[in-house]
Design an enzyme around this catalytic site. Structure first.
Site, PDB file in Angstrom:
ATOM      1  N   GLN A  22       0.973  -1.310  -0.596  1.00 20.26           N
ATOM      2  CA  GLN A  22      -0.355  -1.258  -0.002  1.00 20.26           C
ATOM      3  C   GLN A  22      -0.538  -2.162   1.216  1.00 20.26           C
ATOM      4  O   GLN A  22      -1.314  -1.824   2.118  1.00 20.26           O
ATOM      5  CB  GLN A  22      -1.414  -1.543  -1.071  1.00 20.26           C
ATOM      6  CG  GLN A  22      -1.450  -0.484  -2.158  1.00 20.26           C
ATOM      7  CD  GLN A  22      -2.532  -0.726  -3.193  1.00 20.26           C
ATOM      8  OE1 GLN A  22      -3.591  -1.277  -2.898  1.00 20.26           O
ATOM      9  NE2 GLN A  22      -2.269  -0.317  -4.427  1.00 20.26           N
ATOM     10  N   VAL A  59      -4.363   3.743 -20.100  1.00 20.36           N
ATOM     11  CA  VAL A  59      -4.894   2.926 -21.186  1.00 20.36           C
ATOM     12  C   VAL A  59      -6.372   3.245 -21.368  1.00 20.36           C
ATOM     13  O   VAL A  59      -7.132   3.304 -20.406  1.00 20.36           O
ATOM     14  CB  VAL A  59      -4.701   1.427 -20.889  1.00 20.36           C
ATOM     15  CG1 VAL A  59      -5.451   0.563 -21.893  1.00 20.36           C
ATOM     16  CG2 VAL A  59      -3.219   1.072 -20.891  1.00 20.36           C
ATOM     17  N   CYS A  79      -7.208  -8.272  -0.460  1.00 23.25           N
ATOM     18  CA  CYS A  79      -6.887  -8.583   0.932  1.00 23.25           C
ATOM     19  C   CYS A  79      -8.158  -8.685   1.768  1.00 23.25           C
ATOM     20  O   CYS A  79      -8.525  -7.761   2.497  1.00 23.25           O
ATOM     21  CB  CYS A  79      -5.933  -7.565   1.544  1.00 23.25           C
ATOM     22  SG  CYS A  79      -5.268  -8.146   3.122  1.00 23.25           S
ATOM     23  N   LYS A 103      -7.050 -12.099  -3.550  1.00 27.24           N
ATOM     24  CA  LYS A 103      -6.399 -10.971  -4.217  1.00 27.24           C
ATOM     25  C   LYS A 103      -5.469 -10.281  -3.213  1.00 27.24           C
ATOM     26  O   LYS A 103      -5.874  -9.360  -2.508  1.00 27.24           O
ATOM     27  CB  LYS A 103      -7.451 -10.018  -4.770  1.00 27.24           C
ATOM     28  CG  LYS A 103      -8.333 -10.652  -5.848  1.00 27.24           C
ATOM     29  CD  LYS A 103      -9.315  -9.652  -6.440  1.00 27.24           C
ATOM     30  CE  LYS A 103     -10.251 -10.330  -7.443  1.00 27.24           C
ATOM     31  NZ  LYS A 103      -9.551 -10.832  -8.631  1.00 27.24           N
ATOM     32  N   ALA A 134      -1.067  -9.141  -2.319  1.00 24.10           N
ATOM     33  CA  ALA A 134       0.273  -8.915  -2.859  1.00 24.10           C
ATOM     34  C   ALA A 134       1.085 -10.202  -2.829  1.00 24.10           C
ATOM     35  O   ALA A 134       1.922 -10.447  -3.709  1.00 24.10           O
ATOM     36  CB  ALA A 134       0.986  -7.817  -2.067  1.00 24.10           C
ATOM     37  N   ALA A 135       0.847 -11.021  -1.819  1.00 24.76           N
ATOM     38  CA  ALA A 135       1.550 -12.300  -1.729  1.00 24.76           C
ATOM     39  C   ALA A 135       1.210 -13.192  -2.918  1.00 24.76           C
ATOM     40  O   ALA A 135       2.066 -13.939  -3.415  1.00 24.76           O
ATOM     41  CB  ALA A 135       1.186 -13.003  -0.422  1.00 24.76           C
ATOM     42  N   CYS A 190      -2.484 -14.008   3.863  1.00 25.51           N
ATOM     43  CA  CYS A 190      -3.122 -12.894   4.562  1.00 25.51           C
ATOM     44  C   CYS A 190      -2.621 -12.870   6.000  1.00 25.51           C
ATOM     45  O   CYS A 190      -3.098 -13.636   6.843  1.00 25.51           O
ATOM     46  CB  CYS A 190      -4.639 -13.042   4.526  1.00 25.51           C
ATOM     47  SG  CYS A 190      -5.512 -11.623   5.199  1.00 25.51           S
TER      48      CYS A 190
END
Length: 557
Positions: free
Chosen positions: A189, A224, A307, A452, A454-455, A487
């Site tokens: 993403q 779920v 992000c 929030k 990915a890093a 970021c």
């Protein structure tokens, strides 16, 4: 008497008396269902007493007595029939309201989602955890739950889930691990901003899920429906039950497109786009590349979002493209941010403001997008400045890049794992659940006060793996998370302001200043974003190779 609303047509209450009936009528109810057997309590009026007084007031009644703890499938069907046959709205009651709520929940299982049912009952103050498997099973008692059992179950096969699985396998190859995720495709993403800027092709950001699940890890391709942490169980759609010794929860975040009136109908059309969706990021670049003049609005909703820099990244790359083509002077750029600052860590703001000036962008703070009319090319924003009444303003546009409001996934928000705001409730240092000590969480879904990104997940996955393995070995948590997030703010094609920070906005640079000074735009940071981070993601992070992500050990003073 305390009446709790489940829907516009059905409410529930604890035991009522004849003297309550006038208030019930005045509240607009037209019928009453009694779900408590006569004689259950010494101070309990009989149903006949209630019915006689109700008749005088013009209220219809029905008697469906249920013994506590013994709600059958037939009872739920009978309750549904009674509600349908009586004039609404209907008030159902028992000793505490729980039986009536249970009957309603089971009766709605075939027509409403599990999340909607649990959200309604939770809001009314009733815990339906005891019948969640029946709700998932369409309101019927399961006859075969098809249990499977694993040492570790991971919910979500995004960046956090696959990385955690790989890090666990690297530490304990003999662990029996299952990852639960219904998706066929896994997306990188962070690359979608680059797709929207005309730098990456969309297909570069996608891989098949099966090619990424670590070898030896079971992939359960299902959604779920609910959690039973007291029973160490995850309930899947179809009422299959997966048991675990330890659980990792990382299903990501929900993009709430429907929260903005008219947005869903116009996304991908009429100049309305978003880099937050794989299929729309190419449309962003098409709009930017074809734009010669007009107004371009870029929106940012209230926090939290994944992000937080992505909405302004879209603005900067668009402005840069228009600048390079010589049409920037004809484009009116508006950045409408529901918050009150450009970026949450002040050290990076001066460099960003230079680009705001370069692209002559107007910063409109406290502007929250609430409605869109795509064909009319109009948008409405609620302006909520401090100590000022909310004002709704209308803006016309030729192009609009939307960042949608974001919340925890429905099945998380209504689960016992969630805090009051709906996020998985963890210790911000160990990422272990505050209530259930065999549960961990990472990524966008948990409530630690970090960015929030990915890093952040790249750092969190090894920490969760380290602490989970320590728990298996009978030790206390051995790794701590300092809130790191990154970021890379793409301020122009070829330059990035690399924001790296932890809890409280503390700067946490990964490189010496002479290599990359994150407070200034640099080509080195662009090279990192364009050339290095994608292979690090695919070939290191998702493979359990913890490059620059070794867990920080807990220090004991």
């Amino acid at each position: 008497m305390d009446i709790k609303t489940l829907t516009a047509g059905v409410s529930v209450a604890e035991q009522i008396t004849a003297s309550d009936l006038q208030k019930i009528k005045d509240a607009g109810f037209r019928a009453i269902i009694c779900n408590r057997p006569d004689g259950e309590g010494a101070d309990q009026p009989t149903f006949d007493e209630i019915a006689q007084e109700a008749e005088k007031l013009g209220l219809e009644t029905a008697y469906q007595p249920i013994v506590a703890g013994k709600v059958s499938d037939t009872d739920a069907a009978d309750f549904d029939a009674a509600v349908s046959n009586l004039p609404g709205p209907v008030l159902a009651y028992c000793r505490t309201g729980t039986r009536s709520t249970t009957l309603w929940s089971l009766s709605q299982a075939g027509s409403k989602s599990v999340a909607d049912i649990l959200a309604a009952t939770k809001a009314a103050g009733y815990d339906m955890g005891g019948v969640v498997r029946r709700i998932v099973n369409g309101g019927k008692t399961p006859t075969d739950t098809g249990d499977a059992s694993f040492d570790v179950v991971i919910v979500g096969a995004g960046a956090g889930g696959i990385s955690a699985a790989a890090s666990l396998r690297a530490r304990k190859p003999d662990l029996n691990i299952a990852v639960i995720d219904p998706a066929d495709i896994h997306y990188y993403q962070p690359g979608w901003t680059m797709v929207g800027g005309g730098i990456f092709e969309a297909q570069q950001t996608a891989r098949t899920m099966g090619s990424l699940i670590p070898s030896g890890v079971h992939w359960i391709k299902s959604a779920v429906a609910a959690f039973e942490p007291e029973n160490n169980a995850v309930i899947l759609d179809g009422c299959r039950v997966v048991k675990y010794d330890r659980l990792i929860v990382c299903p990501g975040i929900k993009l709430d497109w429907h929260k903005i009136e008219g947005l869903v109908e116009t996304l991908g059309h009429n100049g309305v786009t978003s880099n937050y969706r794989y299929d729309l990021a190419p449309y962003t670049w098409k709009l930017v590349d074809e734009m010669i003049e007009g107004r371009a609005i870029f929106t940012q909703p209230p926090m939290p979002i994944k992000c937080a820099g992505a909405p302004q990244k879209a603005m900067y790359l668009s402005g840069d493209a228009w600048h390079r083509r010589g049409v920037l002077k004809n484009v009116d750029i508006q950045f409408n941010n529901a918050g009150g600052v450009l970026f949450g860590v002040k050290d990076y703001v001066p460099a960003l403001m230079e680009y705001v000036k370069k692209y002559d962008a107007n910063l409109n703070f406290f502007h929250n997008l609430v409605a869109v009319d795509g064909p009319a090319k109009k948008a409405w924003f609620d302006v909520s400045k401090p100590d000022t009444p909310v004002e709704r303003v209308e803006m016309e546009f030729d192009m609009m890049h939307v960042c949608p409001p974001q919340v925890a996934p429905d099945f998380i928000r209504v689960s016992p794992l969630a805090d009051a705001a709906g996020w998985v409730d963890v210790d911000q240092s160990t990422l272990r659940h505050k209530t259930y000590d065999n549960v961990w969480s990472l990524g966008d879904v948990m409530n630690a006060p970090n960015a929030k990104t990915a890093a952040a997940a790249r750092i969190q996955a090894p920490i969760v793996a380290e602490n989970l393995v320590a728990d298996i070995d009978g030790h206390a948590p051995s790794a701590q998370y300092n809130g790191y997030g990154s970021c890379p703010l793409t301020v122009e094609r070829g330059k990035i302001v690399l924001a790296e920070f932890g809890y409280g906005g503390t700067m946490q640079p990964s490189f010496p200043k002479f290599v990359i000074d994150g407070t200034k735009p640099s080509r080195a940071a662009w090279f990192l974003k364009e050339k290095m981070l994608p292979p690090v993601y695919w070939k290191a992070m998702l493979k359990g190779r913890e490059w620059m992500a070794k867990p920080e050990k807990i220090t004991v003073s």
